[in-house]
Design an enzyme around this catalytic site. Sequence first.
Site, PDB file in Angstrom:
ATOM      1  N   ARG B 306       1.458  -1.043   0.196  1.00  0.00           N
ATOM      2  CA  ARG B 306      -0.169  -0.063  -0.130  1.00  0.00           C
ATOM      3  C   ARG B 306       0.791   1.179  -0.291  1.00  0.00           C
ATOM      4  O   ARG B 306       0.465   2.257  -0.942  1.00  0.00           O
ATOM      5  CB  ARG B 306      -1.190   0.284   0.679  1.00  0.00           C
ATOM      6  CG  ARG B 306      -1.797  -0.757   0.752  1.00  0.00           C
ATOM      7  CD  ARG B 306      -2.855  -1.125   1.694  1.00  0.00           C
ATOM      8  NE  ARG B 306      -4.224  -2.161   1.563  1.00  0.00           N
ATOM      9  CZ  ARG B 306      -4.877  -2.508   2.369  1.00  0.00           C
ATOM     10  NH1 ARG B 306      -5.148  -2.138   3.654  1.00  0.00           N
ATOM     11  NH2 ARG B 306      -6.796  -2.767   2.025  1.00  0.00           N
ATOM     12  N   HIS B 449      -6.463  -0.813  -6.932  1.00  0.00           N
ATOM     13  CA  HIS B 449      -6.001  -1.803  -6.371  1.00  0.00           C
ATOM     14  C   HIS B 449      -5.049  -1.722  -4.882  1.00  0.00           C
ATOM     15  O   HIS B 449      -4.831  -0.456  -4.516  1.00  0.00           O
ATOM     16  CB  HIS B 449      -4.760  -2.724  -7.207  1.00  0.00           C
ATOM     17  CG  HIS B 449      -3.306  -1.304  -7.504  1.00  0.00           C
ATOM     18  ND1 HIS B 449      -2.469  -1.796  -8.742  1.00  0.00           N
ATOM     19  CD2 HIS B 449      -2.934   0.324  -7.556  1.00  0.00           C
ATOM     20  CE1 HIS B 449      -1.539  -0.665  -8.033  1.00  0.00           C
ATOM     21  NE2 HIS B 449      -1.953   0.402  -7.541  1.00  0.00           N
ATOM     22  N   GLU B 450      -4.823  -3.145  -4.224  1.00  0.00           N
ATOM     23  CA  GLU B 450      -4.188  -3.042  -2.942  1.00  0.00           C
ATOM     24  C   GLU B 450      -5.436  -2.339  -1.945  1.00  0.00           C
ATOM     25  O   GLU B 450      -4.942  -2.013  -1.600  1.00  0.00           O
ATOM     26  CB  GLU B 450      -3.077  -2.643  -3.116  1.00  0.00           C
ATOM     27  CG  GLU B 450      -1.886  -3.035  -4.147  1.00  0.00           C
ATOM     28  CD  GLU B 450      -1.979  -3.905  -4.034  1.00  0.00           C
ATOM     29  OE1 GLU B 450      -1.741  -5.315  -2.668  1.00  0.00           O
ATOM     30  OE2 GLU B 450      -1.080  -4.972  -4.319  1.00  0.00           O
ATOM     31  N   GLY B 451      -6.216  -3.176  -1.807  1.00  0.00           N
ATOM     32  CA  GLY B 451      -8.021  -1.835  -1.422  1.00  0.00           C
ATOM     33  C   GLY B 451      -7.482  -0.457  -1.970  1.00  0.00           C
ATOM     34  O   GLY B 451      -7.295   0.713  -1.461  1.00  0.00           O
ATOM     35  N   GLN B 456      -9.717   1.923   2.138  1.00  0.00           N
ATOM     36  CA  GLN B 456      -9.368   2.868   3.255  1.00  0.00           C
ATOM     37  C   GLN B 456      -9.530   3.081   3.854  1.00  0.00           C
ATOM     38  O   GLN B 456      -8.900   3.696   4.896  1.00  0.00           O
ATOM     39  CB  GLN B 456      -7.699   2.567   1.992  1.00  0.00           C
ATOM     40  CG  GLN B 456      -7.011   2.573   0.834  1.00  0.00           C
ATOM     41  CD  GLN B 456      -6.288   1.838   1.666  1.00  0.00           C
ATOM     42  OE1 GLN B 456      -5.400   1.528   2.402  1.00  0.00           O
ATOM     43  NE2 GLN B 456      -6.023   0.358   0.423  1.00  0.00           N
TER      44      GLN B 456
END
Lengths: 605, 605
Positions: B306, B449-451, B456
């Site tokens: 992240r 991406h990545e959450g 978040q």
Amino acid sequence: MSSSMLLSRRDLAFLLHDWLDVARLTERPRYAEHSRETFDAALDLSARVAAERFATHNRAADLTEPTFDGRQVHTIPQVKAALDAFAQTGLLAATMDSAIGGMQLPHVVAAACLAWFQAANVSTAAYPFLTLGNANLLLAHGSAEQIDTWVRPMVEGRFFGTMCLSEPQAGSSLADLTSRAEPQDDGTYRLFGTKMWISGGDHELAENIVHLVLARLPGGPPGVKGISLFIVPKVLLDADGALGPRNDVVLVGLNHKLGYRGTTNTVLNFGEGVHRPYGRPGAVGYLVGEPHQGLAQMFYLMNEARIGVGAGATALGYTGYLKSLAYARQRPQGRPVADRDPTTPQVPIVAHADVRRMLLAQKSYVEGALALILYCGRLLDEEKTAPVEADRDRAHLLMDVLTPIAKSWPSQWCLAANDLAIQVHGGYGYTRDHDVEQHWRDNRLNPIHEGTHGIQALDLLGRKVTMRGGAGLELLLETIRATATRAWKAEGEAADLAGRLGVAVDRVATVTRRLHGTGDPELALANATLYLEAVGHVVIAWMWLEQLLAVEASGSPSGPDADFLAGKRQAARYFFRHELPRTGPQFDLLESLDRTTLDTRESWF
Amino acid sequence: MSSSMLLSRRDLAFLLHDWLDVARLTERPRYAEHSRETFDAALDLSARVAAERFATHNRAADLTEPTFDGRQVHTIPQVKAALDAFAQTGLLAATMDSAIGGMQLPHVVAAACLAWFQAANVSTAAYPFLTLGNANLLLAHGSAEQIDTWVRPMVEGRFFGTMCLSEPQAGSSLADLTSRAEPQDDGTYRLFGTKMWISGGDHELAENIVHLVLARLPGGPPGVKGISLFIVPKVLLDADGALGPRNDVVLVGLNHKLGYRGTTNTVLNFGEGVHRPYGRPGAVGYLVGEPHQGLAQMFYLMNEARIGVGAGATALGYTGYLKSLAYARQRPQGRPVADRDPTTPQVPIVAHADVRRMLLAQKSYVEGALALILYCGRLLDEEKTAPVEADRDRAHLLMDVLTPIAKSWPSQWCLAANDLAIQVHGGYGYTRDHDVEQHWRDNRLNPIHEGTHGIQALDLLGRKVTMRGGAGLELLLETIRATATRAWKAEGEAADLAGRLGVAVDRVATVTRRLHGTGDPELALANATLYLEAVGHVVIAWMWLEQLLAVEASGSPSGPDADFLAGKRQAARYFFRHELPRTGPQFDLLESLDRTTLDTRESWF
């Protein structure tokens, strides 16, 4: 693709009939042949042709751009097929006189019809839309013979049109155009120069292309005052109107763009010497109207084009919203906040508050923008057909002040809507398997062409707000206040929102006075973009209050209508709660005559 | 391309040395072999290789995506050449122990080094970055044998790594993963399932690909508590470590994306039966650590990933800023507001206030974001090497609460910077002849991406802010207040900004209490995204005040240094005047416990 993924027919019915009451226009002589039924038939036809012939190749036109083999431009065959279908609808002449084959539809109805095509395929729609602007300009400023020679074949779909303003060294700065026109003994002109960013500048989609070109006559004043307008066809016509020799207009190359890829975008050379029509150098051109009036004439087209840009941005935002809504309703993912049991089934993502936020924001942007675009269309009808001259003048003035907002607000916020539409789709929205990424790319052009965002800001704060001693702004604020007063009397929620709108309108008035009270144009205009954005949000809040009043006038229906009206009400609330307050810090900065950007030296970057 | 179009070496020197004083880290045993000179050499090497080997094929990798011929994936040859050059730098092991071939660079320096590659070519850089994350996870959680078998070849650049989390039915919702792992008698496992969005999931760029896969063991608890982590290589290894038979990991297809096109993005099937290693069904896998610890282990990688996403977003924003600045300095167009004489020469567009606004906004976003990313890198060093345990704990806690902000703020605002970079370029920015449109497309992945952005937000408000009884948030606010107090004592402009930051910090505290005081998680989290965005702006304002203090500590140099410091000062002013006030209406909404989105029914859309 179903047309229900392009625009909402229900929303159009609400805006056109429940709000703007367009059927009343049929009381006027120009629209006497029409009725609510003919309006609705035109809308239904548009929706159908847009869905069946335009939406179907939107992705294909993006993936397979026009190519130039050094001799001619190739486009995928679906484009030509769609344009033929469009020509058949007669919509190219939607608002024109029946004498020239027009449908004499009100502008507001025509705008709604055309929006279907922009939502379906903005790059294929660009060809007839440019042609339409070109034809309208000639109808207003061309001679009877020019109209006969050039407009008729455009209306029939045989010729297409362009507008040729920019040059490589002069994009936003038309004062610096250098293309020149040399008068000939026979009353024609020969043009020389290079034009840049010409959409539809070359292709094989029509028998001929009618370029409208800005150029300088010898001996004219420098700057924008010395610009004249010329018709320069790709192919010259014989005395009997048949296609004759090739004019000296040469495609230098195609621009390869981020979006809008289906529209050829070109660099054109005029009078380069590749063709020598009738054995002499230069591209043959015909002066439109009087010398040195080119800018004023082109502005006629440009104002229409600017509203058209706003309409296109709105349509792209709208279709992206509908697609992300459909996705959110069918995509299961996760569970409600309170449910921590992983064995329960997943819920559709529309159930998540953050997804509803993204949908509601989109709804408030795209329906707010559509309201403004149709309001402008209605104003144009008022300007053209109101029985009383004072009403026509008022409409013209209001339209003039609203134009930079109708161009820039949808370009900014319906692009933001497309960004949210991608986000609702998650990773899928980032792939080319879904439409929303293309809408976002296509829409990114709108804050740039037909005058950038910053140019619109200078137009609003530097020109529109000061013209006629400030009468335009005064009229706008007065018109908004009239809505607030009606809402105030309606009591309830509308009255509450009216109070907030009133405060915002007062801030517009105060801030405008303060900026122009400095006597320092550089300081006044330093934050013109902030001003444009703040006033834009106030205008859209006004559009939402107008819609809320129309909702309240609709009584208390049940079933789907109740849901529709509740949605309108909620979007109005959202705009007033989440969006209008953004203007607070913007007005604060403007009021403080903020010098931050002005004081920044180039060497500091 | 010159590296000066990627990042600013001057800015990095300011942030690393004048502000974060990274040379002091060499007093610690782990970094004792290093010095300011070795740090600077690593930065210079990174800048050079990034400019010479990565930037040079950034557009080519975008135009010629990887293709799959049904047998193998093809990428343009420049990618492999760049990756070989990267392996040569040793940066893949930049922060690792020297025992495994690492450089033992501080994380903060490594982050600055890696940012050059992200600025130059984010999609080629993704291959080693994924590998890096994979290797770091195994170093933390793998057995000595696993490290030896899998990490060493990754460090040498022979094997690449991936992380395989998402499945078609479970993107953001890891609780719904269904991939399963069956234990075998020999202590290995056989995996079955489909993984989605796997970057670097298949290619011919390395001898082998080490997939880290989340899957369920039989009999485990449902939801995220029953997920375990497995190493599943593309090619199995013989007992002596040589490449053996093909594992049953099969590429189903490539995803075709809006940007990041140079990175293969795949759907992978595990245990589909195409290959039957050792004659049995299933993809061979090796359990990492204990059963059912997969989520916690993967979070180790995910937190690093992240911050890496935030760094990538920052780098893309930064290079776009530098390119639009260079363009604005050389592109003549128009004249100053006061100059109405069209015969005077045109001025470079950087002279226009609105262009300076767009440059200053970009500068405040990208330099603010870079400061946050490096600050996080510095925290990681503190977490790993601070002599006192309490300091290590503090650093860990602060890092934890900052992670969702360091991921999402640059993803949102450096994307906004890329949008402005296009706008500065005008029509040219919309063409593929300039880099900025690609940066904008590439950067659009980062809020997904990545959450996602919304994930978040839930992480920050739903987890990070409440963890350890609110200690994380308390520490963050206390740390920001400490900066404000220093600034207060410094007097002058810094003291003024400190006052405004103090007010904002108080609002964060009040609003957080109010939200969690409702006792209604659904209501508290309804506007989590607003909360994330408001707190993010406060954090970046803090980063700007920190930078301003470092400027004031730099004395009064002359020449280019004076300009550089004046630019920092002006960007800090810009952020406090134009950006921080945006949070006012956001905090108001949060404080009002706004229910607009919660109360919206699905049927209203």
